[in-house]
Write a protein that holds these residues in place. Structure first.
Motif, mmCIF file in Angstrom:
data_model
loop_
_atom_site.group_PDB
_atom_site.id
_atom_site.type_symbol
_atom_site.label_atom_id
_atom_site.label_comp_id
_atom_site.label_asym_id
_atom_site.label_seq_id
_atom_site.Cartn_x
_atom_site.Cartn_y
_atom_site.Cartn_z
ATOM 1 N N GLY A 1 -12.158 0.000 -1.858
ATOM 2 C CA GLY A 1 -11.199 0.597 -0.943
ATOM 3 C C GLY A 1 -9.924 -0.216 -0.793
ATOM 4 N N ILE A 2 -9.714 -1.210 -1.666
ATOM 5 C CA ILE A 2 -8.497 -2.014 -1.590
ATOM 6 C C ILE A 2 -7.924 -2.195 -2.989
ATOM 7 N N PHE A 3 -6.589 -2.313 -3.066
ATOM 8 C CA PHE A 3 -5.920 -2.659 -4.309
ATOM 9 C C PHE A 3 -6.095 -4.144 -4.587
ATOM 10 N N GLY A 4 -6.161 -4.894 -3.538
ATOM 11 C CA GLY A 4 -6.287 -6.359 -3.641
ATOM 12 C C GLY A 4 -5.904 -6.977 -2.315
ATOM 13 N N ALA A 5 -5.188 -8.097 -2.365
ATOM 14 C CA ALA A 5 -4.828 -8.789 -1.131
ATOM 15 C C ALA A 5 -3.477 -9.461 -1.301
ATOM 16 N N VAL A 6 -2.775 -9.568 -0.157
ATOM 17 C CA VAL A 6 -1.544 -10.352 -0.081
ATOM 18 C C VAL A 6 -1.899 -11.729 0.455
ATOM 19 N N SER A 7 -1.442 -12.760 -0.217
ATOM 20 C CA SER A 7 -1.677 -14.128 0.256
ATOM 21 C C SER A 7 -0.344 -14.718 0.716
ATOM 22 N N VAL A 8 -0.291 -15.047 2.019
ATOM 23 C CA VAL A 8 0.906 -15.657 2.600
ATOM 24 C C VAL A 8 0.533 -17.059 3.040
ATOM 25 N N ILE B 1 -4.909 -5.099 0.891
ATOM 26 C CA ILE B 1 -3.991 -3.995 0.595
ATOM 27 C C ILE B 1 -4.847 -2.742 0.436
ATOM 28 N N PHE B 2 -4.879 -1.914 1.463
ATOM 29 C CA PHE B 2 -5.764 -0.760 1.455
ATOM 30 C C PHE B 2 -5.242 0.308 0.486
ATOM 31 N N TYR B 3 -6.078 0.624 -0.501
ATOM 32 C CA TYR B 3 -5.724 1.595 -1.532
ATOM 33 C C TYR B 3 -7.012 1.966 -2.262
ATOM 34 N N SER B 4 -7.257 3.265 -2.456
ATOM 35 C CA SER B 4 -8.576 3.672 -2.944
ATOM 36 C C SER B 4 -8.541 4.682 -4.081
ATOM 37 N N SER B 5 -7.435 4.724 -4.836
ATOM 38 C CA SER B 5 -7.375 5.661 -5.946
ATOM 39 C C SER B 5 -8.000 5.050 -7.195
ATOM 40 N N SER C 1 0.834 -1.213 0.000
ATOM 41 C CA SER C 1 0.000 0.000 0.000
ATOM 42 C C SER C 1 0.863 1.254 0.000
ATOM 43 N N ASP C 2 1.901 1.269 0.866
ATOM 44 C CA ASP C 2 2.791 2.430 0.924
ATOM 45 C C ASP C 2 3.514 2.628 -0.411
ATOM 46 N N PHE C 3 3.885 1.503 -1.053
ATOM 47 C CA PHE C 3 4.585 1.593 -2.332
ATOM 48 C C PHE C 3 3.681 2.236 -3.387
ATOM 49 N N LEU C 4 2.406 1.835 -3.431
ATOM 50 C CA LEU C 4 1.473 2.406 -4.402
ATOM 51 C C LEU C 4 1.266 3.901 -4.169
ATOM 52 N N TYR C 5 1.124 4.267 -2.881
ATOM 53 C CA TYR C 5 0.940 5.688 -2.589
ATOM 54 C C TYR C 5 2.212 6.483 -2.903
ATOM 55 N N SER C 6 3.388 5.839 -2.770
ATOM 56 C CA SER C 6 4.623 6.528 -3.126
ATOM 57 C C SER C 6 4.673 6.791 -4.624
#
Length: 940
Positions: free
Chosen positions: A376-383, A365-369, A88-93
């Motif tokens: 309100g999400i870009f998607g999800a991380v699967s671990v 992955i919270f992202y809303s652009s 999320s931080d990477f996308l906002y960057s």
């Protein structure tokens, strides 16, 4: 052993052996019977002990496995959430880079320099590469004007019109029209890439080719669209978040048998980052999206690895093995912001590996652009993990326990054999000397059974009995050693429990601290969640507990958890702040809401005979002899309130004798009537206490019992209601509430003028708080109604004098002259013109969007104004909005300043002064300390 003893033993042996030479003698019968009855209990005891050991081993193994699984799941959950935060931080960057690009000169050289400055290390390539694959400036007609591709400037003759999707990189992109028609300024596309099949990845060693485009809409000074600025993120960088590494055909199955790998899913369910590139969504050579895997997909397509995966359409294949929850339901939970954990059988590798059971964590992955605002999400991380490597540790521990168990069983068998041998020898000689040795051994075994291992040797002239005695003594010694080890283990466990209790206590203190410093946003969300859980709370807030200021919301934050307790509560507050109303709310939200709620006004009896006070509370028994009271007796308020809630208002007015008696009832003890025939009375009720004075000072002066003060929670379990002057942002809301009541009662529509509203905000309400405000509204309303006026103007307020108002205005003007420097005045002017909207004002002042720099400056200027206005919140707010500005902004600024005051007080009290100064410009640090010291020394 000497010679005489040896001869004696041989002599005795010969004598005892004679019975075996003739038939079934009584000696043989006694020997068999005694040996049998001695050995059977021992054998049973051994088998029971072995069974108990086996049961303990099974329980231990289950507990170890369960604990390891739970801890591992929590570790992976935390890891997934941290990884999603990084994405999320990477996308906002990237968005921030786009904003930075928009501020540079629009030239090919500037764009290329920007590209050179944005390199990022890629682990699986083992080198740094440009973050963006393309940097493009496009005019309003879709023509590329400047384009940087692969860090090279594209010549003008190669530039295209991207409005035609056939001219786009992937032959099907519509990002220009999408960005142009999008309502916001920033538009972000989903992943666009060429599809890579299994053969292309494993055999041809093709690398991934995909982008996410970040588009910023450009406008001229008149706000008309003049083109877009686009950054095409090289999606290779996103693969780094899932630790992507090139895999070969030979290592494919081995890699997936391990089960510990990560991947990304977008908000539409498509896999967009994975070790198997052929699972990722993509386009064919014609720019058409490759069909997703489904239940009807031919097996040869899946085998060849030419089909991508959309998890929203995999319910036919992927379901939780524990609760049968389908994959689509899990992703829906993630869309709602939940971190989901599931255990299911993986897809595997076709015809090579069927798939393994693995546990996976899906963190949003919270992202809303752009289009991502839908969920309100870009998607999800699967671990994911198979848990094998963690369970190996538990299996090792279980193996050690198994070895200890086996060793103990062997020792018990050896001990049993030794005892059996001793019993045989003992039984052999019991025919002659049965009484004394048997009694001695029975006593010894009984002591051992009671965990008394102080067993001595049993002296006997028979060698075999001495051997048996030695065996019993050896058993006692070994059991004594084991018992001491067990006791030591218990001591160690108690020490661990003590440490855990201390940790729990520290954690509780930490959580309490966190509760005290909750932000206003978290506080408001918490109140909303309480209103959903307790619908009656919302109704009560509209009728009794009115207000939205941070100070008052913190009071509401305490009410709900306190209402679910039975502990006494002490409610502090000045006269008229609503202590009785708050007590009724505590009762209404509790499980006692259907029972009585009574109030005992202690102040009404402050000058009365203590016996009268006792009678009111505890009642009178038969034959009391008090005039005016029924001779049969009379119930007190404690009995009348059975099962409900009792509020003792002005508790400091209780006589000391009554305080001692009420303490018994608070402790749950029985009590007797104040006078008359004695009878024990038990009453189940909850106590609430209200006061407007400093009870702790009363305790020091001997006017209030220390034990009662401690029992009612006077120093720790207390709710403090702030006075109305400390929550000025609630004043107009409360005033409108009273005015609406009067309008409904008389069928009128009278309103307050802005001048009157400003006047209400400037009063200190030291005469009665909310009660004083109600009287002011009622008097002014009646004056306006009688004269038939539709507005309450200042003439209906007799206490408002023009000269006082002029002095106040002059005071604000006097402070304002020279208070703010030119830079501060420029910021305030822009804020006032924009009605204190931060986003617009930041952009106009040239601050980086989203940096909160202007917010920190506004906080500093508010604190500066507050100190200059001698901590009068209303005057400080007037300084911020300006003398000639619209006073409608004043309540919002008052609420903001009150929030700053509350934040400063709480953090200063916790000695967190450094946290107060964080991000605040240095020139305002002195005002923080001045504000904190003022409100710290102010009696609440």
């Amino acid at each position: 052993m000497n010679l005489n003893s040896s001869k004696k033993n041989r002599f005795l042996t010969n004598i005892l052996m004679k019975p075996f030479n003739s038939g079934f003698s009584i000696f043989k019968v006694m020997l068999v019977v005694l040996a049998s009855f001695s050995l059977i209990p021992i054998i049973i005891l051994i088998f029971q002990s072995i069974s108990s050991l086996n049961t303990s081993k099974e329980l231990s193994n289950k507990s170890i496995e369960s604990t390891f699984k739970e801890q591992t799941t929590q570790i992976y959950k935390s890891y997934a959430q941290n990884l999603s935060k990084r994405v999320s931080d990477f996308l906002y960057s990237c968005e921030s880079d786009l904003q930075d690009l928009s501020s540079v000169a629009f030239t090919p050289r500037s764009f290329q320099l920007f590209d050179n400055n944005n390199l990022r290390w890629v682990n699986h390539l083992d080198k740094s590469i440009p973050l963006y694959k393309e940097i493009v400036l496009i005019d309003q007609n879709g023509n590329e004007k400047i384009k940087i591709s692969q860090n090279e400037i594209v010549p003008d003759y190669l530039l295209k019109n991207v409005r035609d999707k056939n001219n786009t990189t992937y032959l099907s992109e519509t990002y220009f029209d999408d960005a142009k028609n999008f309502a916001g300024d920033i538009y972000v596309t989903h992943l666009t890439s060429w599809y890579i099949s299994r053969y292309e990845q494993l055999v041809q060693k093709k690398s991934f080719d995909g982008v996410i485009r970040f588009c910023k809409k450009l406008k001229d000074k008149d706000g008309k669209f003049k083109g877009i600025l686009m950054l095409a993120l090289n999606y290779v960088h996103m693969l780094d978040f899932v630790d992507y590494n090139a895999i070969s055909e030979d290592s494919l199955v081995k890699r997936y048998k391990i089960g510990s790998y990560n991947y990304l899913v977008d908000d539409e369910g498509w896999i967009i980052a994975h070790q198997k590139l052929w699972d990722i969504k993509g386009l064919n050579k014609d720019g058409q999206e490759v069909e997703k895997l489904s239940q009807s997909t031919p097996s040869w397509k899946y085998e060849m690895g030419i089909i991508p995966i959309n998890l929203l359409h995999m319910d036919w294949k992927l379901r939780d093995i524990n609760n049968n929850e389908p994959m689509s339901s899990i992703l829906e939970r993630v869309r709602r912001g939940e971190t989901a954990i599931t255990t299911m059988k993986s897809m595997g590798v076709y015809n090579e590996n069927e798939g393994i059971i693995r546990t996976r964590t899906y963190a949003p992955i919270f992202y809303s652009s752009g289009p991502y605002s839908k969920y309100g999400i870009f998607g999800a991380v699967s671990v994911g993990t198979s848990l094998k490597k963690f369970l190996d540790n538990s299996q090792t521990l279980a193996k050690n326990l198994d070895e200890i168990n086996t060793k103990t069983k062997k020792e018990m068998i050896f001990i049993a054999i030794g005892i059996s041998i001793g019993v045989v020898f003992f039984s052999f000689f019991i025919a002659r000397w049965i009484a004394k040795p048997l009694t001695a051994l029975s006593v010894a075994l009984l002591k051992i059974g009671k965990a008394d291992y102080s067993v001595g040797n049993i002296n006997s002239s028979i060698e075999e009995i001495n051997i048996l005695s030695y065996g019993v003594k050896n058993l006692a010694d070994e059991l004594d050693v084991k018992d001491k080890k067990i006791n030591q283990t218990v001591i160690e466990l108690e020490s661990v429990n003590a440490k855990l209790a201390e940790t729990k206590k520290e954690l509780s203190a930490y959580l309490h601290h966190e509760f005290e410093i909750e932000t206003d946003v978290i506080l408001e969300e918490k109140i909303k969640s309480y209103e959903k859980e307790y619908p009656i709370l919302k109704k009560i807030r509209n009728e009794k507990l009115i207000g939205n200021s941070p100070q008052f919301l913190r009071v509401l934050r305490q009410i709900v958890p306190q209402s679910q307790m039975n502990l006494p509560i002490c409610i502090y507050g000045e006269s008229g702040v609503g202590k009785s109303a708050l007590a009724f709310v505590l009762h209404s939200l509790s499980s006692r809401s259907e029972k009585p709620f009574l109030t005992f006004e202690a102040a009404e009896f402050s000058a009365a005979d203590p016996m009268i006070v006792m009678g009111k509370l505890f009642g009178y028994g038969f034959g009391h002899g008090i005039a005016g009271i029924d001779k049969e007796g009379q119930n007190g308020i404690l009995e009348s309130c059975e099962g409900g809630t009792l509020l003792i208002d002005d508790v400091e007015a209780l006589p000391l004798e009554t305080q001692a008696q009420i303490l018994r009832v608070v402790d749950g003890l029985s009590f007797h009537p104040a006078a008359g025939k004695s009878r024990e009375i038990h009453s189940d009720l909850r106590f609430l206490f209200a006061t407007h004075i400093n009870l702790e000072q009363y305790v020091k002066e001997g006017l209030f019992r220390k034990d009662l003060f401690r029992r009612i929670g006077g120093s720790f379990n207390r709710i403090e209601i702030p006075p109305l002057r400390d929550r000025k942002s609630d004043i107009l809301m409360i005033a409108e509430y009273f005015l609406n009541r009067f309008n409904q009662k008389n069928n009128t529509a009278i309103n307050l003028t802005q001048v009157v509203k400003n006047h209400l905000l400037d009063l200190d309400y030291k005469e009665g708080n909310i009660g004083e405000l109600k009287i002011l509204i009622e008097v002014s309303y009646e004056n306006a109604r009688v004269e038939g006026n539709e507005f309450i103007t200042e003439k209906y307020f007799p206490i408002l004098k023009k000269e006082e108002k002029k002095v106040q205005i002059d005071r604000v003007q006097q402070i304002n002259n020279g208070l703010f420097n030119q830079d501060e005045l420029r910021k305030l002017e822009i804020l006032r013109n924009n009605f204190f909207r931060m986003d617009i004002s930041e952009e106009e002042l040239g601050f980086k969007k989203g940096s909160h720099t202007l917010s920190h400056h506004l906080k500093g200027m508010c604190l500066k104004a507050l100190c200059s206005a001698t901590f009068d919140v209303g005057n400080a707010a007037q300084l911020i909005i300006g003398p000639n500005n619209n006073n409608k902004q004043k309540p919002a600024i008052i609420q903001k300043i009150e929030g700053y005051i509350l934040n400063v007080r709480e953090k200063f009290q916790t000695e967190n002064e450094a946290a107060l100064q964080k991000n605040l410009p240095k020139e305002y640090h002195s005002y923080i300390k001045e504000t904190a010291l003022h409100f710290k020394n102010t009696t609440r």
